[in-house]
Design an enzyme around this catalytic site. Structure first.
Site, PDB file in Angstrom:
ATOM      1  N   HIS A  36       0.837  -1.203   0.000  1.00  0.00           N
ATOM      2  CA  HIS A  36       0.000   0.000   0.000  1.00  0.00           C
ATOM      3  C   HIS A  36       0.874   1.255   0.000  1.00  0.00           C
ATOM      4  O   HIS A  36       0.557   2.243  -0.661  1.00  0.00           O
ATOM      5  CB  HIS A  36      -0.902   0.034   1.236  1.00  0.00           C
ATOM      6  CG  HIS A  36      -1.888  -1.092   1.316  1.00  0.00           C
ATOM      7  ND1 HIS A  36      -1.782  -2.103   2.234  1.00  0.00           N
ATOM      8  CD2 HIS A  36      -3.005  -1.345   0.592  1.00  0.00           C
ATOM      9  CE1 HIS A  36      -2.794  -2.940   2.074  1.00  0.00           C
ATOM     10  NE2 HIS A  36      -3.546  -2.510   1.088  1.00  0.00           N
ATOM     11  N   VAL A 179       4.614  -5.575  -4.704  1.00  0.00           N
ATOM     12  CA  VAL A 179       5.766  -5.590  -3.780  1.00  0.00           C
ATOM     13  C   VAL A 179       5.834  -6.992  -3.174  1.00  0.00           C
ATOM     14  O   VAL A 179       4.809  -7.562  -2.779  1.00  0.00           O
ATOM     15  CB  VAL A 179       5.595  -4.535  -2.668  1.00  0.00           C
ATOM     16  CG1 VAL A 179       6.781  -4.568  -1.700  1.00  0.00           C
ATOM     17  CG2 VAL A 179       5.453  -3.140  -3.275  1.00  0.00           C
TER      18      VAL A 179
END
Ligand code: PAF
Length: 282
Positions: A36, A179
């Site tokens: 995020h 990620v």
């Protein structure tokens, strides 16, 4: 950072921010992690202000899914966002998002029907509905989503095109690369559900996907490679495979051979009670 939980203060806050330049929206369900924060950083690089929404959207969870146990940690999330220089946190209560009498559903055909759409009926209607509302509430200039949810990104782009939700910025709906942990596992709020043993076994997901993507790129048969990937995942500790699929990267139409257009390998698989998804280019 200003935190708002009701629509009127949200609109006033966004109007004030827009005086300084473009506002980027990062929609989330909270339980924030580095994935995020990568979205927030990518948003900061493109806009004068970043607004983040945190809303655990009940309409995108099926009856037997993890709505009740989905991690909620608003104070910790707010501290992370503050440290990243986020200007506005939109954290509505469910009744502010779906007041008494709420009756509208946004449903995107085609791209939302296979893969997670088939495994989680109604899920993408819930996603499209809440993202449509978030775009109308915040009126961002651009919005950023993680590529980990590749099908979600395709559904949102299709919805925005079809409903003329034209965000002003050029290339307004931006996908940000996934990620990963050092062993390759994609970051996800649901990784928190994994026991230590399941977490170790979960590394087989990106490992197997990389193997399959490389094999297909080298010319191995698609069907055979996908089935071998399923066998490898089950042998590594996964309990159930929802799908291992090779698809056109944009339309998500299933592919049985590599063609000229970009292709994507997509997987959803369960370990313990936890459903993990991932995708990679081929
Ligand atoms: O990806 C998510 O976290 C959610 O699906 C989203 C886009 C915030 C909609 O609830």
């Amino acid at each position: 950072m200003q935190t708002v939980t009701q629509l009127d203060p949200l609109r006033r806050a966004v109007d004030a921010l827009k005086g300084d330049g473009p506002v980027a929206l990062v929609p989330t369900m909270g339980a924030l992690h580095e994935g995020h924060l990568a979205l927030v950083r990518a948003a900061k690089a493109r806009a004068a202000h970043v607004a983040v929404s945190i809303f655990v959207n009940p309409r995108q969870f099926g009856a037997n899914e993890d709505l009740d146990k989905y991690p909620r940690q608003l104070a910790a999330d707010a501290a992370l966002l503050e440290a990243e220089g986020v200007s506005l946190l939109w954290a509505p209560e469910p009744t502010a998002m779906y007041p008494q009498g709420y009756a509208t559903n946004v449903s995107v055909s085609g791209v939302s029907e296979g893969l997670c759409g088939a495994a989680r009926p109604g899920h993408f209607d819930g996603v499209a509905t809440v993202v449509c509302k978030l775009f109308n509430q915040v009126r961002p200039d651009l919005s950023l989503f993680g590529e980990k949810d590749w099908q979600q990104l395709a559904v949102i782009r299709q919805m925005a095109r079809d409903l003329d939700l034209t965000l002003p910025h050029v290339d307004a709906i931006i996908g940000v690369p996934t990620v990963r942990e050092t062993d390759g596992l994609a970051l996800s709020s649901r990784n928190a559900y994994l026991s230590a043993e399941q977490r170790a076994a979960a590394a087989a997901l990106p490992r197997t996907m990389r193997w399959a993507a490389e094999a297909i790129a080298r010319g191995a048969g698609v069907e055979l490679t996908l089935r071998e990937a399923e066998v490898l995942l089950l042998a590594s500790g996964f309990d159930k495979i929802d799908y291992v699929a090779l698809c056109d990267a944009q339309s998500l139409a299933p592919l049985t051979v590599l063609g000229g257009n970009p292709a994507r390998l997509l997987v959803a698989s369960r370990i313990g009670g936890t459903r993990l998804i991932d995708n990679m280019p081929v």
